[in-house]
Design an enzyme around this catalytic site. Sequence first.
Site, PDB file in Angstrom:
ATOM      1  N   GLU A  64      19.892   3.778  48.284  1.00  0.00           N
ATOM      2  CA  GLU A  64      20.757   2.852  49.011  1.00  0.00           C
ATOM      3  C   GLU A  64      21.513   3.605  50.100  1.00  0.00           C
ATOM      4  O   GLU A  64      22.270   4.530  49.817  1.00  0.00           O
ATOM      5  CB  GLU A  64      21.745   2.184  48.058  1.00  0.00           C
ATOM      6  CG  GLU A  64      22.601   1.133  48.737  1.00  0.00           C
ATOM      7  CD  GLU A  64      23.532   0.421  47.784  1.00  0.00           C
ATOM      8  OE1 GLU A  64      23.747  -0.786  47.957  1.00  0.00           O
ATOM      9  OE2 GLU A  64      24.071   1.081  46.870  1.00  0.00           O
TER      10      GLU A  64
ATOM     11  N   GLU B 270      28.663  -5.258  39.210  1.00  0.00           N
ATOM     12  CA  GLU B 270      27.851  -5.628  40.369  1.00  0.00           C
ATOM     13  C   GLU B 270      27.706  -4.372  41.197  1.00  0.00           C
ATOM     14  O   GLU B 270      28.655  -3.912  41.830  1.00  0.00           O
ATOM     15  CB  GLU B 270      28.534  -6.756  41.150  1.00  0.00           C
ATOM     16  CG  GLU B 270      27.555  -7.563  41.984  1.00  0.00           C
ATOM     17  CD  GLU B 270      27.539  -7.139  43.426  1.00  0.00           C
ATOM     18  OE1 GLU B 270      26.659  -6.314  43.770  1.00  0.00           O
ATOM     19  OE2 GLU B 270      28.384  -7.609  44.196  1.00  0.00           O
TER      20      GLU B 270
ATOM     21  N   CYS C  92      25.781  -4.623  49.576  1.00  0.00           N
ATOM     22  CA  CYS C  92      24.864  -4.319  48.473  1.00  0.00           C
ATOM     23  C   CYS C  92      23.654  -5.239  48.504  1.00  0.00           C
ATOM     24  O   CYS C  92      22.594  -4.888  47.992  1.00  0.00           O
ATOM     25  CB  CYS C  92      25.593  -4.438  47.142  1.00  0.00           C
ATOM     26  SG  CYS C  92      26.396  -6.032  46.894  1.00  0.00           S
TER      27      CYS C  92
ATOM     28  N   LYS D 266      42.635  -2.960  41.144  1.00  0.00           N
ATOM     29  CA  LYS D 266      42.592  -1.679  41.858  1.00  0.00           C
ATOM     30  C   LYS D 266      41.616  -1.791  43.027  1.00  0.00           C
ATOM     31  O   LYS D 266      40.403  -1.832  42.843  1.00  0.00           O
ATOM     32  CB  LYS D 266      42.148  -0.524  40.959  1.00  0.00           C
ATOM     33  CG  LYS D 266      42.420   0.836  41.644  1.00  0.00           C
ATOM     34  CD  LYS D 266      41.536   1.957  41.142  1.00  0.00           C
ATOM     35  CE  LYS D 266      40.243   2.079  41.901  1.00  0.00           C
ATOM     36  NZ  LYS D 266      40.391   2.523  43.321  1.00  0.00           N
TER      37      LYS D 266
END
Length: 495
Positions: free
Chosen positions: A389, A256, A290, A182
């Site tokens: 973040e 992750e 990331c 997906k």
Amino acid sequence: MFDLPITPAPRVQGLVAGKASPGGGPELPVYYPGTGAQVSVLVEDGPEAVAAAVEAARRAFDNGPWPKLSTDARIAVLERCREAILANVDELARLECVATGLLMRELRAMHMKRAAYNFRFFADYISQTAGQRYDQTAGFLTTVARDPVGVAALIAPWNAPVALATMKIAAALAFGNTAVLKPSEQTPLALARVVELLQEVLPEGVLNLVNGRGPVTGAALVEHPGVDLISFTGGTQTGRQIMSVAGRNLVPCTMELGGKSANVVFASADLDRALDGALIGIFANNGQQCLAGSRILVERPVFEEFTGRFAERAAAMRVGDPMDEATELGPLASMPHMNRVLGFAETARAEGCRFLTGGARREDLGEGYYVAPTAVVAPSNAAKVAQEEIFGPFATFLPFDTPEEAIAIANDSAYGLVAYVWSDHLPTVMTMTEALRAGVVWVNTPMMRELRAPFGGYKASGVGREGGAACEAFYTEERTVTIPKTPAPLPSLGA
């Protein structure tokens, strides 16, 4: 304002056992970040379509040839997957550019080559795998072999779809699993083409594709009882939700997730190289990584010099058309994400941050999602722009006086994905690498991914690792068989 890199299919659908998915959901618009124009529609897969994809993968695993193929035969297929990608690098790069706004030269030279290499890497890896044998217990022989787990749900992010998704696909398939992929609903174009190309190489049902939003398609996939393991790359909050569902079903996961990585620059560093590395670490991939070095910690004696040079270089970066070979920073991936990044600029102003450069949309570039390279000096590590973040071209600077203070600041984060250390003083390097709470530490280099080594994070940056041995452990089950070398004496109960 800018030409479209390629005209994508007007309608993107999933693939189940090589045929178009039944869909069942609404049509979702796909936009080109370079202009903000709609370029395609994505047919969302509802629960019935997801169930069909999982069932196809289950049939391919339970009854198909893939899990039972010899290692040599599977290696040959993985090599053909690699060749299929390499033969279509330009088309795939253009489709990726249309959906993500990533720079075309980087997509061609790095992302698509990395996607092809993922298959080569795991083909090489499984060529060298071996079982185990134990003879220590007198009279017995014990062997340990690894079997594929089953149906893998692979959920890919929007920031580097093909490069990161193919890592999951190659690993899952190399060890004999079947899969349902997906992608993000924002960036489905190139991955849909990759899956289509691989249908010509793989047995029916081995790799299936479903499309749609996380709360709809993603939820149906991770909740399906036919899924045996889940690999997810994306946001930490979504990762928590997936793990909660997976835990109820006792389904193993690798996650992750996010990062707020510290990039620590000492006065003992080669400051020219550290400056280049810091710019790459935050602005590569249009700032959407990331593993970005988004918190830049600089030793106080060189702080003003370094931040001044950084701001000058950042302000001079060429922002614009991702198809232009001269462009250094392209658009962000979507309008909502651009607005989120700009919202952090407002937060920084409210928190009393000192702006070095940027902090605004590039209105002169039309309707595309362009943000000027941004850098601020935060009043402390407690500032939101130092803790949350941002996932964009936004650097937060903090000064420090001693290695101990740098360690305390770097580790004062909910995240722990990667860290960077710049110093030519070996004792400083050793002190830092042993104390930083991060899954990967890069010394005097901005980014280097060694696929043989584990990659993943501490704390809210994830669970589990990707890499050669790490993927082998995740995508296989261990089976222990014990055989007596000669008939062992047994008690005769009830005799």
